[in-house]
Design a protein around this motif. Structure first.
Motif, PDB file in Angstrom:
ATOM      1  N   UNK A  65      56.420-105.504  43.886  1.00 46.23           N
ATOM      2  CA  UNK A  65      57.467-106.506  44.097  1.00 46.23           C
ATOM      3  C   UNK A  65      56.953-107.931  43.886  1.00 46.23           C
ATOM      4  N   UNK A  79      67.380-107.380  56.310  1.00 43.90           N
ATOM      5  CA  UNK A  79      68.245-106.577  55.437  1.00 43.90           C
ATOM      6  C   UNK A  79      67.593-105.199  55.251  1.00 43.90           C
ATOM      7  N   UNK A  81      68.518-102.150  54.911  1.00 40.76           N
ATOM      8  CA  UNK A  81      68.947-101.211  53.879  1.00 40.76           C
ATOM      9  C   UNK A  81      68.397-101.589  52.507  1.00 40.76           C
ATOM     10  N   UNK A  82      68.117-102.898  52.299  1.00 43.04           N
ATOM     11  CA  UNK A  82      67.552-103.302  51.009  1.00 43.04           C
ATOM     12  C   UNK A  82      66.137-102.747  50.850  1.00 43.04           C
ATOM     13  N   UNK A  85      66.208 -99.155  50.231  1.00 41.11           N
ATOM     14  CA  UNK A  85      66.584 -98.844  48.849  1.00 41.11           C
ATOM     15  C   UNK A  85      65.419 -99.091  47.901  1.00 41.11           C
ATOM     16  N   UNK A  86      64.677-100.180  48.132  1.00 42.56           N
ATOM     17  CA  UNK A  86      63.487-100.458  47.325  1.00 42.56           C
ATOM     18  C   UNK A  86      62.523 -99.279  47.421  1.00 42.56           C
ATOM     19  N   UNK A  87      62.364 -98.758  48.613  1.00 44.70           N
ATOM     20  CA  UNK A  87      61.487 -97.613  48.805  1.00 44.70           C
ATOM     21  C   UNK A  87      61.984 -96.392  48.035  1.00 44.70           C
ATOM     22  N   UNK A  88      63.299 -96.272  47.933  1.00 41.48           N
ATOM     23  CA  UNK A  88      63.849 -95.170  47.154  1.00 41.48           C
ATOM     24  C   UNK A  88      63.434 -95.255  45.703  1.00 41.48           C
ATOM     25  N   UNK A  89      63.603 -96.422  45.099  1.00 44.75           N
ATOM     26  CA  UNK A  89      63.275 -96.532  43.675  1.00 44.75           C
ATOM     27  C   UNK A  89      61.773 -96.450  43.420  1.00 44.75           C
ATOM     28  N   UNK A  90      60.948 -96.745  44.425  1.00 48.46           N
ATOM     29  CA  UNK A  90      59.495 -96.617  44.258  1.00 48.46           C
ATOM     30  C   UNK A  90      58.965 -95.308  44.843  1.00 48.46           C
TER      31      UNK A  90
ATOM     32  N   UNK D  53      62.534-100.840  38.014  1.00 42.68           N
ATOM     33  CA  UNK D  53      63.170 -99.943  38.988  1.00 42.68           C
ATOM     34  C   UNK D  53      64.219-100.658  39.833  1.00 42.68           C
ATOM     35  N   UNK D  54      63.974-101.921  40.162  1.00 41.27           N
ATOM     36  CA  UNK D  54      64.947-102.669  40.968  1.00 41.27           C
ATOM     37  C   UNK D  54      66.190-103.000  40.132  1.00 41.27           C
ATOM     38  N   UNK D  76      77.033-101.274  52.769  1.00 40.41           N
ATOM     39  CA  UNK D  76      75.737-101.036  53.401  1.00 40.41           C
ATOM     40  C   UNK D  76      75.641-101.779  54.728  1.00 40.41           C
ATOM     41  N   UNK D  87      72.356 -92.754  48.524  1.00 42.85           N
ATOM     42  CA  UNK D  87      71.049 -92.772  47.878  1.00 42.85           C
ATOM     43  C   UNK D  87      70.396 -91.395  47.864  1.00 42.85           C
ATOM     44  N   UNK D  91      69.264 -89.396  44.345  1.00 43.15           N
ATOM     45  CA  UNK D  91      67.810 -89.355  44.174  1.00 43.15           C
ATOM     46  C   UNK D  91      67.103 -90.663  44.493  1.00 43.15           C
ATOM     47  N   UNK D  92      67.679 -91.457  45.391  1.00 46.78           N
ATOM     48  CA  UNK D  92      67.008 -92.694  45.801  1.00 46.78           C
ATOM     49  C   UNK D  92      67.036 -93.793  44.759  1.00 46.78           C
ATOM     50  N   UNK D  94      69.494 -96.023  44.045  1.00 47.37           N
ATOM     51  CA  UNK D  94      70.517 -97.065  44.215  1.00 47.37           C
ATOM     52  C   UNK D  94      69.977 -98.237  45.038  1.00 47.37           C
ATOM     53  N   UNK D  95      70.150 -99.462  44.520  1.00 51.27           N
ATOM     54  CA  UNK D  95      69.781-100.679  45.250  1.00 51.27           C
ATOM     55  C   UNK D  95      71.071-101.476  45.466  1.00 51.27           C
ATOM     56  N   UNK D  96      71.668-101.363  46.662  1.00 43.61           N
ATOM     57  CA  UNK D  96      73.042-101.837  46.875  1.00 43.61           C
ATOM     58  C   UNK D  96      73.159-103.313  47.247  1.00 43.61           C
ATOM     59  N   UNK D  97      72.828-104.195  46.314  1.00 42.37           N
ATOM     60  CA  UNK D  97      72.946-105.646  46.551  1.00 42.37           C
ATOM     61  C   UNK D  97      73.474-106.327  45.293  1.00 42.37           C
TER      62      UNK D  97
END
Lengths: 141, 141, 141, 141
Positions: A65, A79, A81-82, A85-90, D53-54, D76, D87, D91-92, D94-97
């Motif tokens: 990041x 925030x 949930x943000x 979500x970052x953890x999800x994509x990584x 990824x973000x 969220x 998410x 599969x994780x 989604x970044x919901x912002x």
């Protein structure tokens, strides 16, 4: 400029020495390169077996990041949930607390990150910073 | 008996020295404990960034199965679907080739494993063994 | 030395032009940095929707292993379970065929990789190489 | 109607120009099609390595749910477990912002999405919208 293995060794040794000097619990220290890949890691005797993943998670989120542990923690507190979500994509590899410290070159470019775990997050960050500075580099906690 | 951080450092340094002596490509060396958890790791300058995962995969399969890299490779060659299935249950973390070396104490009990990657599998195993023996331990390639 | 966005754009445009010149099927081209992270990607109109993952997989394996697509394919043909295991430790992200091309600087250090998919693997590699050379860089197919 | 590669390039270039005009931090921009698949992506020099990824996560959630980043963020904030569950099924990814922007054709049908990351979420969304409008399309932030 990149972190050589020689510099990574210095970072780890000096971070561990700092922990001993401050009488911290046994520490684990990882050094990642600018792409988030492991250069070196050491876990002190007496540390819990799962410490690699925690040290790695602190450093990995920092470098991916471009945001050190303290800033990640603020974002997670404001925030949640943000950062989830970052953890999800990584792939669940991010531990957003102090102890993840960015390493910058003289121009300010990120050349890697250090992750320390074992004591309080703030003490972990102090040990990481001591190691980075002993290697002649600049850290952002 | 367990592999201390001091012994893990010796294993890594001596494995890297062996690689330099044999003029191998840059090596990466990991030392795992009896539970398959990372004690220490170093990646030489010039090695590809993804080498942690390969070194780890060689050592992890060794300690989890109690079967060194050479034996794993034989099993993979004779019964590929079995090692594929093993990898399924271990989350894809096993690399079944030489370079994954079991570390045993004097009674023959497995106390950890070393994983080396960077050159040919056989050279990787030779470097690992040199490191293990320099630390006064016994290795099974 | 690293691949700038400007150079990545040149690589992609010239690879796509090469594909049009050779009357190849619609191509997709990704450029990764030295840590295996995406700098730029383009998918030509008419290409199948899943082409990002294939292009990425060709380039990702190349940079993570420091081994281009042709060498990966040879290893996969000779020792299939090894490349399957490598894919396990890299999260299934490796596509070990030509079209994954390493990019080196003048000293030979890997500074990234290009992945091309859409036509035959050999044509994909030819298009990648044309793009890399048009950007004044050196490619290893 | 679909987003052509030509239009995707325009979106990316104009979004990056908007960022430079507003003196934002280095941006990364992805354009996805109506199936959530990548058409094109660019990461500006100086952006952190993990930005693909973000950016992808912002756009992917938008197109998969048919709900832009602002609406996802509201959901969220009001019902965190719902977006966490979303998410899970995606599969994780989604970044919901804000910064995930839906692209609609003249009849209002979703034809893709743009994801921008690098500065504040609101600035990211403004840059995405500038790019979409420069391509003669309509965006929903």
């Amino acid at each position: 400029m990149s972190i050589t293995l020689r510099k990574a060794r210095t970072i780890i040794r000096k971070a561990l020495e700092k922990g001993q000097e401050l009488e911290l619990k046994p520490l684990s220290v990882v050094v990642l390169d600018a792409g988030g890949h492991v250069i070196a890691f050491e876990r002190e005797d007496g540390a819990a077996p799962g410490r690699f993943a925690i040290a790695h998670g602190k450093a990995y989120g920092s470098v991916m990041l471009g945001m050190a542990g303290t800033a990640q923690m603020k974002r997670a507190e404001g925030q949640a949930y943000f950062m989830a979500a970052v953890n999800g994509v990584y792939g669940g590899q991010v531990v957003p607390v102090p102890g993840g410290v960015l390493v910058r070159d003289k121009k300010g470019a990120v050349i890697g990150a250090v992750g320390v775990t074992g004591d309080t997050s703030d003490n972990d960050a102090a040990a990481a910073l001591a190691g980075i500075e002993a290697a002649g580099l600049s850290g952002e906690i």
